[in-house]
Scaffold this motif. Structure first.
Motif, PDB file in Angstrom:
ATOM      1  N   PRO A 187       0.801  -1.227   0.000  1.00 16.85           N
ATOM      2  CA  PRO A 187       0.000   0.000   0.000  1.00 16.85           C
ATOM      3  C   PRO A 187       0.834   1.277   0.000  1.00 16.85           C
ATOM      4  CG  PRO A 187      -0.844  -1.557   1.620  1.00 16.85           C
ATOM      5  CD  PRO A 187       0.468  -2.100   1.149  1.00 16.85           C
ATOM      6  N   CYS A 196     -11.055  -5.374  -2.388  1.00 19.09           N
ATOM      7  CA  CYS A 196     -10.869  -5.826  -1.007  1.00 19.09           C
ATOM      8  C   CYS A 196     -12.098  -6.563  -0.463  1.00 19.09           C
ATOM      9  CB  CYS A 196     -10.541  -4.642  -0.093  1.00 19.09           C
ATOM     10  SG  CYS A 196     -11.906  -3.473   0.181  1.00 19.09           S
ATOM     11  N   TYR A 205      -7.867  -5.315   4.965  1.00 21.83           N
ATOM     12  CA  TYR A 205      -7.030  -4.114   4.913  1.00 21.83           C
ATOM     13  C   TYR A 205      -7.840  -2.877   4.539  1.00 21.83           C
ATOM     14  CZ  TYR A 205      -7.158  -5.526  -0.018  1.00 21.83           C
ATOM     15  OH  TYR A 205      -7.587  -5.923  -1.273  1.00 21.83           O
ATOM     16  N   TYR A 240      -3.395  -7.833   0.760  1.00 23.57           N
ATOM     17  CA  TYR A 240      -3.420  -6.702  -0.174  1.00 23.57           C
ATOM     18  C   TYR A 240      -2.712  -7.078  -1.474  1.00 23.57           C
ATOM     19  CZ  TYR A 240      -2.473  -2.094  -2.157  1.00 23.57           C
ATOM     20  OH  TYR A 240      -2.388  -1.016  -3.013  1.00 23.57           O
TER      21      TYR A 240
END
Length: 366
Positions: free
Chosen positions: A178, A294, A276, A240
Motif C-alpha cells: 500500500p 478488497c 485491509y 493486499y
C-alpha cells in the motif's frame, strides 16, 4: 487451512501463494537456514527467491532440498553476484556467467525454473543487459532447457511495460504494498492508476507476478515508520498483494523458523485479520473511487461477489481474453444488482458500486 496454489499462466507450474525470500536469512547460520527451508517445504511452500543479501543461503538450500528438487521452484537472478560472499549487482556478462555457475553448483541443480533479468529499474539498465549480451545469454539457456522460464525484477512500471512490449517474460518480480501504490517510499514509482494498470496488463497478457517488499522493508508494520501513521499487519499486507491482478505469490523474507511460522499463520487467519479496508481512511485523494477488490463491501444481500465482478471487468477492458469467460461463469452477475446501496455505504475507498454494476452490466450485456 492448507497451502493454496496459483497456476503460472504460461506454464503448468502450481505456485504456492506464500513463497520464501532469502534477503534476511543469511545470518541465521546453516542449521537454522536448513531447518527453516525444510519447514517451508513441509508446509507446502514451493517457491524460493534467491536474491539473497549474501552467499550463505545457497549451499544450505542445496543441502535442505536434496532429493526434493522436482517439487520446488527457484527464482534465480542474472545480475546478482556473490563472489565476495556478499550481494553485488552487475550487468557484466562474464561475471554473471560465473555467478550463475556458482549458484547452480551450490544449489545442487542443473536447471533454473525462473531465470531473471535482475533489478532492471532504469532504461539504461535494460540497454546494458541487451548490449552486454545478458538477455541473449538467458534466451540461449532457455532454448537449451537450462532456464525453464524467463522473468525480470523491477520497481519501475515504465521499464516493465517496455519489457512487456517485447513479449519476453513469463514472470515479473515487482514491489507491491500500500505504501508504494499510494506514493510513499523509496520505490513508490508511478501513481496508483499507473501501477494498477501494470498489474492488470500482466494479468491480461498471462505474465505472473511474484511480490517483493510486501511490508516495505518492515516500515508498514510499525506506526512510527508507517507513512500512514498507523501500523498494518503482515497478514493485511499479504492479502493486499494477493488481491492484485496477476499476483501468484508473495515472498516475505524470514530470519528463522519462528518468523516463517508466524507468516504461515496467514493461511489460518480470519477474514477480519486479513482485512485491509482501513487503508481507505488514509489513502490519498486520487485513490478514492478506485476499487481495489478488497470485498469489504460484503456481504451483498443478493450474493454478488462485488470485488471479483470488478476485477473481471477491469481485466476485460485491459485486454484479458479470458476475463469475459470467467465473468460468465459467475453465479451472480452485475445485472443481478438491486441497487440497494449496501456496498456504496461500506466501501472504504468511496467507490459507487451501484453505478459500477450498471456500467459492468452494460459492458457484458448481463
Amino acid at each position: 487451512m492448507n497451502m493454496q496454489y496459483r497456476k503460472l499462466p504460461h506454464g503448468e507450474e502450481q505456485i504456492s501463494i506464500i513463497g520464501l525470500g532469502t534477503s534476511s536469512i543469511g545470518t541465521a547460520g546453516d542449521q537454522e537456514i536448513e531447518a527453516t527451508v525444510e519447514l517451508a517445504m513441509d508446509s507446502g511452500v514451493n517457491f524460493f527467491d534467491m536474491a539473497s543479501a549474501d552467499a550463505a543461503p545457497f549451499p544450505a538450500y542445496g543441502r535442505a532440498m536434496a532429493g526434493a528438487r522436482d517439487k520446488i521452484y527457484f527464482q534465480i537472478h542474472f545480475g546478482a553476484d556473490y563472489h565476495s560472499g556478499k550481494y553485488g549487482w552487475t550487468t557484466d556478462l562474464d561475471t554473471i556467467k560465473r555467478s550463475i555457475d556458482w549458484q547452480l553448483s551450490a544449489l545442487r541443480t542443473d536447471y533454473i525454473d525462473f531465470g531473471f533479468l535482475h533489478c532492471i529499474d532504469e532504461e539504461s539498465d535494460l540497454h546494458h543487459v541487451i548490449d552486454n549480451g545478458v538477455l541473449d545469454y538467458i534466451q540461449q539457456l532457455h532454448q537449451e532447457g537450462v532456464v525453464r522460464h524467463i522473468g525480470m525484477s523491477s520497481h519501475t512500471p515504465r521499464v516493465v511495460n517496455r519489457i512487456l512490449d517485447m513479449d519476453l517474460i513469463d514472470l515479473l518480480m515487482f514491489s507491491i504494498n500500500p505504501g508504494y501504490d499510494y506514493h510513499h517510499g523509496e520505490f513508490a514509482i508511478g501513481d496508483v492508476d499507473e501501477r494498477m494498470a501494470l498489474y492488470r496488463r500482466c494479468a491480461a497478457e498471462g505474465v505472473g507476478i511474484s511480490v517483493m517488499k510486501a511490508f516495505s522493508g518492515g516500515q508498514l508494520l510499525n506506526a512510527h515508520t508507517s507513512p500512514f501513521g498507523q501500523a498494518l499487519t503482515e497478514y493485511q499486507c499479504i492479502q493486499y498483494a494477493l488481491d492484485k491482478p496477476g499476483v501468484l505469490t508473495v515472498l516475505p523474507g524470514v530470519r528463522s523458523q519462528i518468523d516463517l511460522q508466524r507468516i504461515l499463520g496467514f493461511l489460518n487467519a480470519s477474514p477480519d485479520e486479513r482485512d485491509y479496508s482501513v487503508l481507505g481512511t488514509f489513502a490519498p485523494a486520487d485513490a478514492s473511487g478506485t476499487c481495489v477488490y478488497c470485498n469489504h463491501c460484503q456481504p451483498c444481500p443478493v450474493g454478488l461477489d462485488v470485488g471479483l465482478i470488478n476485477k473481471y471487468y477491469d481485466l476485460a477492458r485491459a485486454g484479458d481474453e479470458l476475463a469475459r469467460g470467467h465473468y460468465e461463469k459467475l453465479e451472480k452477475k452485475a445485472g443481478d444488482c438491486i441497487s440497494c446501496g449496501h456496498c456504496d455505504q461500506r466501501c472504504p475507498f468511496h467507490v459507487k458500486q451501484t453505478g459500477r454494476m450498471e456500467e459492468i452490466r452494460a459492458y457484458f450485456n448481463f
